[in-house]
Every structure is written in structure tokens, then in C-alpha cells.
Design a protein around this motif. Structure first.
Motif, PDB file in Angstrom:
ATOM      1  N   UNK A 172       0.835  -1.200   0.000  1.00 40.02           N
ATOM      2  CA  UNK A 172       0.000   0.000   0.000  1.00 40.02           C
ATOM      3  C   UNK A 172       0.869   1.250   0.000  1.00 40.02           C
ATOM      4  N   UNK A 173       1.930   1.198   0.815  1.00 40.28           N
ATOM      5  CA  UNK A 173       2.841   2.348   0.878  1.00 40.28           C
ATOM      6  C   UNK A 173       3.502   2.554  -0.482  1.00 40.28           C
ATOM      7  N   UNK A 174       3.861   1.433  -1.108  1.00 37.45           N
ATOM      8  CA  UNK A 174       4.466   1.516  -2.441  1.00 37.45           C
ATOM      9  C   UNK A 174       3.517   2.160  -3.432  1.00 37.45           C
ATOM     10  N   UNK A 175       2.268   1.670  -3.423  1.00 34.19           N
ATOM     11  CA  UNK A 175       1.261   2.217  -4.349  1.00 34.19           C
ATOM     12  C   UNK A 175       1.025   3.689  -4.025  1.00 34.19           C
ATOM     13  N   UNK A 176       0.908   3.969  -2.700  1.00 45.25           N
ATOM     14  CA  UNK A 176       0.668   5.350  -2.275  1.00 45.25           C
ATOM     15  C   UNK A 176       1.807   6.251  -2.725  1.00 45.25           C
ATOM     16  N   UNK A 177       3.033   5.725  -2.645  1.00 49.80           N
ATOM     17  CA  UNK A 177       4.202   6.514  -3.047  1.00 49.80           C
ATOM     18  C   UNK A 177       4.101   6.877  -4.531  1.00 49.80           C
ATOM     19  N   UNK A 178       3.757   5.860  -5.326  1.00 49.86           N
ATOM     20  CA  UNK A 178       3.661   6.089  -6.777  1.00 49.86           C
ATOM     21  C   UNK A 178       2.553   7.097  -7.074  1.00 49.86           C
ATOM     22  N   UNK A 179       1.388   6.907  -6.400  1.00 47.91           N
ATOM     23  CA  UNK A 179       0.257   7.822  -6.635  1.00 47.91           C
ATOM     24  C   UNK A 179       0.633   9.235  -6.197  1.00 47.91           C
ATOM     25  N   UNK A 180       1.249   9.327  -4.999  1.00 49.60           N
ATOM     26  CA  UNK A 180       1.639  10.648  -4.495  1.00 49.60           C
ATOM     27  C   UNK A 180       2.590  11.335  -5.465  1.00 49.60           C
ATOM     28  N   UNK A 181       3.537  10.535  -5.948  1.00 49.62           N
ATOM     29  CA  UNK A 181       4.522  11.099  -6.881  1.00 49.62           C
ATOM     30  C   UNK A 181       3.825  11.615  -8.128  1.00 49.62           C
ATOM     31  N   UNK A 182       2.858  10.811  -8.605  1.00 46.87           N
ATOM     32  CA  UNK A 182       2.126  11.206  -9.811  1.00 46.87           C
ATOM     33  C   UNK A 182       1.342  12.492  -9.552  1.00 46.87           C
ATOM     34  N   UNK A 183       0.642  12.513  -8.395  1.00 42.42           N
ATOM     35  CA  UNK A 183      -0.164  13.698  -8.060  1.00 42.42           C
ATOM     36  C   UNK A 183       0.735  14.931  -7.950  1.00 42.42           C
ATOM     37  N   UNK A 184       1.873  14.741  -7.254  1.00 40.08           N
ATOM     38  CA  UNK A 184       2.773  15.887  -7.062  1.00 40.08           C
ATOM     39  C   UNK A 184       3.363  16.369  -8.382  1.00 40.08           C
ATOM     40  N   UNK A 185       3.713  15.396  -9.221  1.00 40.98           N
ATOM     41  CA  UNK A 185       4.265  15.779 -10.526  1.00 40.98           C
ATOM     42  C   UNK A 185       3.237  16.565 -11.325  1.00 40.98           C
ATOM     43  N   UNK A 186       1.985  16.072 -11.256  1.00 37.49           N
ATOM     44  CA  UNK A 186       0.910  16.734 -11.988  1.00 37.49           C
ATOM     45  C   UNK A 186       0.688  18.138 -11.411  1.00 37.49           C
ATOM     46  N   UNK A 187       0.687  18.201 -10.072  1.00 35.04           N
ATOM     47  CA  UNK A 187       0.481  19.483  -9.401  1.00 35.04           C
ATOM     48  C   UNK A 187       1.584  20.455  -9.790  1.00 35.04           C
ATOM     49  N   UNK A 188       2.818  19.927  -9.772  1.00 32.30           N
ATOM     50  CA  UNK A 188       3.970  20.775 -10.103  1.00 32.30           C
ATOM     51  C   UNK A 188       3.835  21.296 -11.530  1.00 32.30           C
ATOM     52  N   UNK A 239      -0.541  16.111   3.244  1.00 32.09           N
ATOM     53  CA  UNK A 239      -1.871  15.493   3.275  1.00 32.09           C
ATOM     54  C   UNK A 239      -1.792  14.083   2.719  1.00 32.09           C
ATOM     55  N   UNK A 240      -1.094  13.950   1.582  1.00 33.07           N
ATOM     56  CA  UNK A 240      -0.969  12.623   0.962  1.00 33.07           C
ATOM     57  C   UNK A 240      -0.273  11.651   1.906  1.00 33.07           C
ATOM     58  N   UNK A 241       0.806  12.137   2.508  1.00 38.23           N
ATOM     59  CA  UNK A 241       1.571  11.267   3.417  1.00 38.23           C
ATOM     60  C   UNK A 241       0.698  10.856   4.597  1.00 38.23           C
ATOM     61  N   UNK A 242      -0.035  11.846   5.165  1.00 38.99           N
ATOM     62  CA  UNK A 242      -0.869  11.557   6.340  1.00 38.99           C
ATOM     63  C   UNK A 242      -1.962  10.556   5.987  1.00 38.99           C
ATOM     64  N   UNK A 243      -2.651  10.814   4.868  1.00 35.06           N
ATOM     65  CA  UNK A 243      -3.754   9.928   4.469  1.00 35.06           C
ATOM     66  C   UNK A 243      -3.214   8.527   4.179  1.00 35.06           C
ATOM     67  N   UNK A 244      -2.119   8.474   3.422  1.00 40.30           N
ATOM     68  CA  UNK A 244      -1.572   7.170   3.041  1.00 40.30           C
ATOM     69  C   UNK A 244      -1.035   6.416   4.255  1.00 40.30           C
ATOM     70  N   UNK A 245      -0.398   7.162   5.166  1.00 39.76           N
ATOM     71  CA  UNK A 245       0.126   6.506   6.369  1.00 39.76           C
ATOM     72  C   UNK A 245      -1.027   5.952   7.186  1.00 39.76           C
ATOM     73  N   UNK A 246      -2.100   6.765   7.303  1.00 42.35           N
ATOM     74  CA  UNK A 246      -3.287   6.322   8.037  1.00 42.35           C
ATOM     75  C   UNK A 246      -3.872   5.073   7.414  1.00 42.35           C
ATOM     76  N   UNK A 247      -4.006   5.097   6.084  1.00 37.81           N
ATOM     77  CA  UNK A 247      -4.567   3.939   5.380  1.00 37.81           C
ATOM     78  C   UNK A 247      -3.692   2.704   5.581  1.00 37.81           C
ATOM     79  N   UNK A 248      -2.372   2.899   5.418  1.00 42.32           N
ATOM     80  CA  UNK A 248      -1.447   1.764   5.541  1.00 42.32           C
ATOM     81  C   UNK A 248      -1.534   1.169   6.948  1.00 42.32           C
ATOM     82  N   UNK A 249      -1.566   2.060   7.954  1.00 39.62           N
ATOM     83  CA  UNK A 249      -1.631   1.595   9.334  1.00 39.62           C
ATOM     84  C   UNK A 249      -2.953   0.860   9.577  1.00 39.62           C
TER      85      UNK A 249
END
Lengths: 495, 298
Positions: free
Chosen positions: A24-40, A175-185
């Protein structure tokens, strides 16, 4: 490697949820990276759009003033444009003349009229029209040429504060880190609980398997088979079938051991009859002598002595047999004579084969051990040794005791113990011995194991095979118990 | 030698009598039928960006007041530079204009004084030389080598006074200052000096004083290092050739009667003026001398 090995030892109830959380953390990392890249990318596009609009407006406003080198009008346009572009924080803007000097700047104290644009400031701006972004400092630098009829009349240089964009980006990341960490936990905890519940039958099974190892093959009761999955139901069925088979085998083995005991007894019976019969002829002769010459005191005394010796021999043989095969009620003190008795039992077989018996019994006093078990083991070993040793050979026995253990060695001069039998005997193999080994060794191993003893197979000069058995002395018997047992035993022997 | 001008006869006391006004009104009544056609045309009055040039409310009030007083539509004309207003006036495109005293003395032969403002009960004002608050300059001469902000090349306080002081020192703005520029507005001079765009500036003392009350945060960033002698206040003028027309007289009367009208008083309060008066050209003797001095050097 060691960490990997340690991880492999972790329970499944931990590993699977951790793996799920990791994935999940791996997937979250990829999604976060994608979102951040898009945001950037969106932010950069937006910044380009905003700065372009800003420069379009500003260049229109200052073009005429730049052509006329009108300081005030240029400054006024820069000053008014400062707060006119929402979402764009202009730190400073400079209108530079083609000669590199400042016509006017929004911050005149920093960039005075007619001063040269400082080289370090100039260096941050793109040389052509465009945008330089530096996320480290949270700044962006814009350049726009001012042209009239193809001639350059100056340049607009503007520094933009993009820290707000970076702050938004950081906020999104957090936010992404918090949500993903919460989900993973959450998934890890939920997965752990769910899996632990699912694997509960496995721990039940594990407990029962452990009991098998300890020698108690109980089937899993129906009460512990409630609400389990079909796979575990099947597994429990198989385990119960196995437990039943083990119990049957154990019972069979026990019966077999008894049978073996009696088989040995049968074998010895003829020897014993012979042993009893031998003196009987002499005894009858002695009786006859007494009848005829009983009046002669000397003859009578000699004959009575003869009778006594013959009867004593018979008594010893019978008593030894009784001790070995008496059923029930284990005796807990082994005396030196209990070992010596065995010699009587083996002697008929030895004399039949004309074997020498080298008998060394170094025991003194009683030892806390189960007599029946020890005697049967030694007797079996002696019978095997006699069987293996060719006619005219020597069989030897040596008994010694330390503070904590009794060890008895039985050696023969036979062709040697086959490897598979030796391995079986010392417990390195569970393969049942094939033909030729006899049931004797199987019983030896079992009886020794029951008393937590140890078997060694060694070679000794002059003997092809020496089997050494060591029994630990039983600690739970107090000295007074030992003394009592000893008195009891004396009483039995006195009968 | 400069040409002889009526102004050189000396300063005279400004006056505007009740009799003059009545005569004007009588003349206007007599001329009414003749001017009926013209009455439909709007009256054009030019305003130099003397002060508060962005005050839309003030302009609207002046327009309403003059329209009510004149009984005609009034058009207020504003331009960026003094020169443009002067050109419009001299070419007959304006009925009157509130100009700086410098253009007036330059064209005194063609222009007639219609009304002169009363500031602190006299038709006079001063020129200030200002520097930024943190500047070390304490006098006019300390401003040498600074970046200087002028108001307008045709402004007395915003250029002529400083220019004449430099002429007395046998130098020019280009030589005395590191660089200089025009802001075309006295308020802009304050902004330029307050923001640091300029290190010194020439400004109308009246504007600086009014601004000190209204925009203290801006004014507090500046400091006065030189105060000139008192000069004639920028007047409302018309062409001499039209001096006797009903419109010119009505315009003059409208300004002179301002304190008697509520709307007029509201305007005067905003402008912080006491009223308007008549004056003869001698009031502008000081300005003329400075202009002649500068012209001689040029």
C-alpha cells in the motif's frame, strides 16, 4: 542475509499485514509522486500563464515610457502593477534600458535610477524572454524584451515569490503522506487482526502437533473445530487420522515389546531348564549318597554342602528370572547384584557356544534407576552379543557409575554392527531396522529413551562392537526413599 | 534685458469689488439674447494637475458648482502637462483655466487674471525642496548629486524656483543633480521621494501642507530642506481678448462667490482654501523675476 532470515521467521500474522501495508505504501508513493508531478506541472503552467499575463500588461504599460526613458511613468506603471495581479507576488520589477542601466524599478532603494543592474541579480534572469524557477529559494525570475518596430527599447526583469505555490505543494504532500500513512496503518492493523483470526486453527493444530512431539497423540476435539474454514477442517481430519494411527502404532509397539519379552523368556527357558536340570542329577546322587552313607558325618557334611550349592544355584537362576519378568510395580533401586544376576541368565547360552564372559561390575551400592528397564536392556545386549560372537570368542560387560549416571558397556567379537542398525540405535535414524537386527535393538532404543538414557556404538581394541548405554540417575528420589526401597529389595531377595 | 512687462510695476493688492460684480451681472443680462445661442454650448475650463489630481469627487463638485453658478453645462478639461492646458487656452479652446503662475507670467500679455485663490488668507504660496526622510541633506545645496524629481517644466514650484536657484549658482539641473526627471504632478513628487525613486524633489508648498494632513504616512517619509519666499498663488485666467465677455465675467464671479454658497464652501474645505480674490499682475512679480533669470541663463 541475517535480517532476511530473521524476517522469514516472523509469524504469518505479522508478515502478511506488513506486506500488505508495504504494498500500500508503495502504491501510495507512486500515486503521491504522480499527483505531485501533476500538481507541479499545473502550477508551473499556471505560473507561466500568470506571469505572461502580468508581463503582457506591464510591457504595454511601460513601453511608451521606456521609449521616452520616462522615469516617473515607468515607475508609476510598475508601482500600480504590483498589487494588480492576484495570485502573483512580485518581489521586484525592473525596467532596464538597452545599456543595462535601471530606468526605474518597483524597489528604487534597491535598484536606484540610472544604476547598473547588479551582475548577481542579472545572472538569475533568463537571457532570452522566459522564466527561471528555483524551488530551493522559492523564487522565479522573468525576462521580457520591450520592442518597438523591431528595435529593443529595454527589458522588464521581475522576481516572483513562488513560496505560496511551494507551500501548497508541501501541504498536498503532507496530506498525501498523512492519508496514506493512516490507510497503511489501518490496513496493517485490520489485516493483522483478520489474519490472526483466520490462522487461529493453525495455532490449535500447532499445539496438538507439539503434544505429539511430547508423546501424546491426542486427536483435536470437536469443540475446537467450530467455525473454521474448509481447508482447516480437512487438515484437522488428517491430523486426527494421523493421531489415531500413531496411537495404534504405540499400542502395537507396546504389545510387541511384551511379546518380545516373553520370546526372550522362552528362549531362555530351555537354557534355564538345562541349568536346573544339570545340578538335579547331582542332587539326586547326593540324596542317594545320604540315604546310603548318611551315617558317616564327613560324607553327610560333604553331601549336604553339595546339595546346598546345587539348590542355591537353582534358586539364583529362578530368582533372576523372577526379577526380570515380574509384572507391574517398578523397582526403583538398582543394586550391583541385579547386574550380576544377568550373568546367570546368559551363561547357559555362553557355555553352549563355549564363549568366555569377561565381567567387570564396578558398581557399589544402590542406584536410583528402574531395575526392570536396565536389566532388560543389558540382557538384550548380552543375548545379541552372544549371538554375534563366534564360538570360542569373548563377550564382555563393564558396569560403572558416576555421581549422576550409570554406564554399561557390552562388547562382542562378531562381524560388527551394520551401519543402519547402529544409526537406528543411537537415534540418528528413525528407519526401522530391517531383517537381522531383531526386535531386541528396537526395544533397547525404546526403553533407553523412556528413561532419558543415551546409547553410543563404539569400537574397542579386541572387540568388534561395543555398545555403551548411559542412564541418568533419577533425581526425584530422595535418599530416604532410596534407603526404603533398598530395604524392600533386600526383603524380596531374602525370601 | 527682459522685456518690460506690466507686472514689473510692482506688487499690488488684490481686490474685487461688489460694484464690479454688479456691473458684470448687468452686462451679462444685457448680452443675454445675443448670447442665447452660445449659452447652449458647454463652458470649458482647464485644470492643471496642481494637486490631488486623482480626486474625482472634487472635480465633480467643481463641475456641479460652476454649472449651477453659470447656468450652463461645464466641461472640466485636464491634461497631463501644464503646457497642453496653456496651449488649449491660448488657442481659444478654453473659456478659462486654473494655471500655474509660471505659464501666466510667460503669457501675461495674452492672459487676464479672473480670480486668485486665498490660502491662509493671502493669495500667496511657497516652494519646498524635499528629501527622503532618511536623507542626510539639511539645505538646498546638500541635494547636489542626488536623483531629483521635478513636477512639470512649466511649474513654478515644481521647476522654476529650483531652476532659478541653480541659475544663481551658475549651474543647471543636469550639472547639479546626478539625474532628474518630471513626474507631472506635485503628489507624484512626494511619491517619488517617499519611495526612494528620487532622493530630492521640488514641490508646491501648499500641496505638501495639504497632503501632510491627508496622507501623513506618505508625507512622513519626506522632509523639507528648503522653503522659498512667498509667490503669487496659481491663478484662474482667461484670454485678455475675452476678458470682457459674459462668460469670463460669470466664471470670475462664480469663483469669487464660492464662500457664499454651501457647495462652494464644501469645495473650499476640500481645497483648504479660504476663497478667491481679484489681483493685478504685480502679484506675480517674484515669479516673473525668476522666469526672466532662468530665461537669461538659457
Amino acid at each position: 542475509m541475517r535480517v532476511g532470515a530473521r524476517l522469514a521467521n516472523w509469524p504469518l500474522a505479522w508478515k502478511v499485514p506488513l506486506l500488505a501495508a508495504g504494498l500500500l505504501i508503495g502504491v501510495a508513493f507512486v500515486i503521491s509522486q504522480t499527483v505531485l508531478n501533476r500538481l507541479e506541472s499545473d502550477q508551473e503552467n499556471n505560473l507561466r500563464y500568470l506571469t505572461s499575463a502580468y508581463l503582457d500588461g506591464l510591457s504595454t504599460a511601460v513601453l511608451r515610457s521606456a521609449i521616452h526613458a520616462d522615469v516617473w511613468e515607468t515607475f508609476d506603471a510598475l508601482d500600480r502593477a504590483r498589487d494588480r495581479y492576484a495570485g502573483l507576488k512580485v518581489r521586484f520589477a525592473i525596467v532596464a534600458l538597452p545599456n543595462g542601466k535601471v530606468l526605474a524599478a518597483s524597489d528604487p532603494l534597491k535598484f536606484p535610477v540610472q544604476s547598473a543592474v547588479p551582475a548577481d541579480v542579472e545572472g538569475r534572469f533568463p537571457t532570452q524572454d522566459g522564466l527561471n524557477i528555483d524551488t530551493a529559494s522559492g523564487r522565479a525570475w522573468l525576462t521580457r524584451s520591450l520592442r518597438e518596430e523591431g528595435y529593443s527599447v529595454g527589458r522588464i526583469l521581475a522576481e516572483i515569490d513562488i513560496s505560496e505555490l511551494l507551500r501548497v505543494r508541501k501541504q498536498v504532500l503532507l496530506t498525501l503522506v498523512a492519508v496514506n500513512a493512516g490507510l497503511a496503518l489501518g490496513f496493517a492493523i485490520f489485516g493483522s487482526l483478520a489474519l490472526r483470526r483466520m490462522l487461529k486453527p493453525l495455532s490449535v493444530l500447532s499445539g496438538y502437533v507439539e503434544r505429539v512431539r511430547a508423546g501424546c497423540a491426542d486427536p483435536i476435539p470437536e469443540s475446537k473445530r467450530q467455525r473454521i474454514s474448509r481447508e482447516f477442517d480437512l487438515l484437522f481430519d488428517r491430523f486426527n487420522a494421523m493421531a489415531r494411527a500413531l496411537n495404534e502404532r504405540e499400542e502395537f509397539a507396546s504389545r510387541l515389546a511384551d511379546q518380545e519379552k516373553y520370546a526372550v523368556l522362552g528362549k531362555l527357558a530351555s537354557g534355564m531348564a538345562h541349568e536346573v536340570n544339570n545340578p538335579l542329577g547331582g542332587l539326586f546322587n547326593a540324596l542317594d549318597t545320604l540315604r546310603r552313607h548318611g551315617d558317616d558325618a564327613e560324607v553327610r557334611e560333604a553331601t549336604l554342602n553339595l546339595l546346598e550349592r546345587g539348590l542355591t544355584h537353582i534358586r539364583n537362576v529362578v530368582r533372576s528370572t523372577l526379577v526380570t519378568y515380574r509384572r507391574g510395580g517398578a523397582n526403583n533401586l538398582l543394586r550391583p547384584v541385579d547386574i550380576d544376576d544377568l550373568r546367570l541368565l546368559i551363561e547357559p547360552e555362553a557355555s553352549r557356544k563355549r564363549l568366555q564372559i569377561a565381567w567387570v561390575n564396578d558398581l557399589h551400592g544402590a542406584l536410583p534407576l528402574v531395575i526392570e528397564s536396565v536389566r532388560q536392556v543389558v540382557l538384550n545386549l548380552l543375548i545379541n552379543a552372544c549371538a554375534a560372537t563366534p564360538a570360542g570368542g569373548t563377550v564382555h560387560l563393564r558396569a560403572r557409575a558416576t555421581e549422576s549416571a550409570l554406564s554399561i558397556e557390552v562388547g562382542d567379537q562378531g562381524p560388527g554392527l551394520p551401519d543402519d542398525l547402529a544409526k537406528y540405535l543411537i537415534g540418528h535414524s528413525d528407519e526401522a531396522p530391517g531383517t537381522g537386527g531383531g526386535l531386541g535393538l528396537w526395544i533397547v532404543r525404546r526403553l533407553v529413551a523412556d528413561e532419558d538414557g543415551e546409547i553410543q556404538v563404539i569400537q574397542e581394541n579386541g572387540f568388534s562392537t561395543v555398545i555403551k548405554v548411559t542412564w541418568p540417575l533419577r533425581e526425584n528420589l530422595s535418599r530416604s526413599d532410596r534407603a526404603k526401597d533398598f530395604v524392600g529389595m533386600e526383603a524380596v531377595h531374602a525370601e | 534685458m527682459p522685456p518690460k512687462s506690466p507686472l514689473l510695476r510692482g506688487e499690488q493688492k488684490a481686490r474685487f469689488g461688489r460694484r464690479d460684480m454688479l456691473a458684470g451681472l448687468a452686462a451679462a443680462a444685457l448680452l443675454w439674447p445675443m448670447n442665447a445661442a452660445r449659452a447652449t454650448e458647454p463652458v470649458s475650463i482647464g485644470l492643471n494637475p496642481l494637486f490631488l489630481d486623482s480626486d474625482i469627487q472634487l472635480l465633480s463638485l467643481i463641475q456641479s458648482y460652476l454649472a449651477a453658478q453659470l447656468g450652463r453645462t461645464v466641461q472640466l478639461i485636464k491634461r497631463r502637462t501644464y503646457q497642453e492646458i496653456t496651449a488649449l487656452l491660448l488657442s481659444g479652446q478654453l473659456d478659462a483655466a486654473w494655471v500655474c503662475d509660471d505659464p501666466y507670467v510667460q503669457h501675461e500679455d495674452q492672459l487676464a487674471l479672473l480670480a486668485v485663490p486665498l490660502y491662509r488668507h493671502e493669495p500667496l504660496y511657497q516652494t519646498y525642496m524635499i528629501v527622503s526622510e532618511g536623507s542626510k541633506a539639511q539645505s538646498f545645496d546638500d541635494t547636489r548629486g542626488t536623483v531629483h524629481a521635478f513636477s512639470d517644466p512649466d511649474s513654478t514650484s515644481g521647476f522654476l524656483v529650483t531652476r532659478s536657484l541653480l541659475a544663481l549658482r551658475h549651474t543647471t539641473p543636469a550639472q547639479f543633480f546626478r539625474t532628474f526627471f518630471f513626474t507631472y504632478g506635485h503628489r507624484n513628487v512626494v511619491r517619488a521621494v517617499a519611495t526612494g525613486l528620487a532622493e530630492s524633489g521640488s514641490i508646491d508648498g501648499y500641496v505638501w501642507d495639504v497632503m501632510r494632513e491627508r496622507e501623513p504616512e506618505l508625507i512622513n517619509k519626506t522632509r523639507v530642506v528648503y522653503t522659498s519666499e512667498k509667490l503669487g498663488f496659481p491663478p484662474i485666467v482667461g484670454l485678455k481678448s475675452a476678458q470682457e465677455t459674459t462668460t469670463a465675467k460669470a466664471i470670475s464671479a462664480a469663483f469669487l462667490q464660492m464662500p457664499t454658497d454651501p457647495l462652494g464652501r464644501q469645495i473650499l474645505a476640500i481645497l483648504e482654501l479660504d476663497g478667491f480674490t481679484t489681483a493685478d499682475p504685480g502679484l506675480y512679480q517674484g515669479t516673473l523675476e525668476k522666469w526672466l533669470l532662468v530665461k537669461a541663463q538659457a
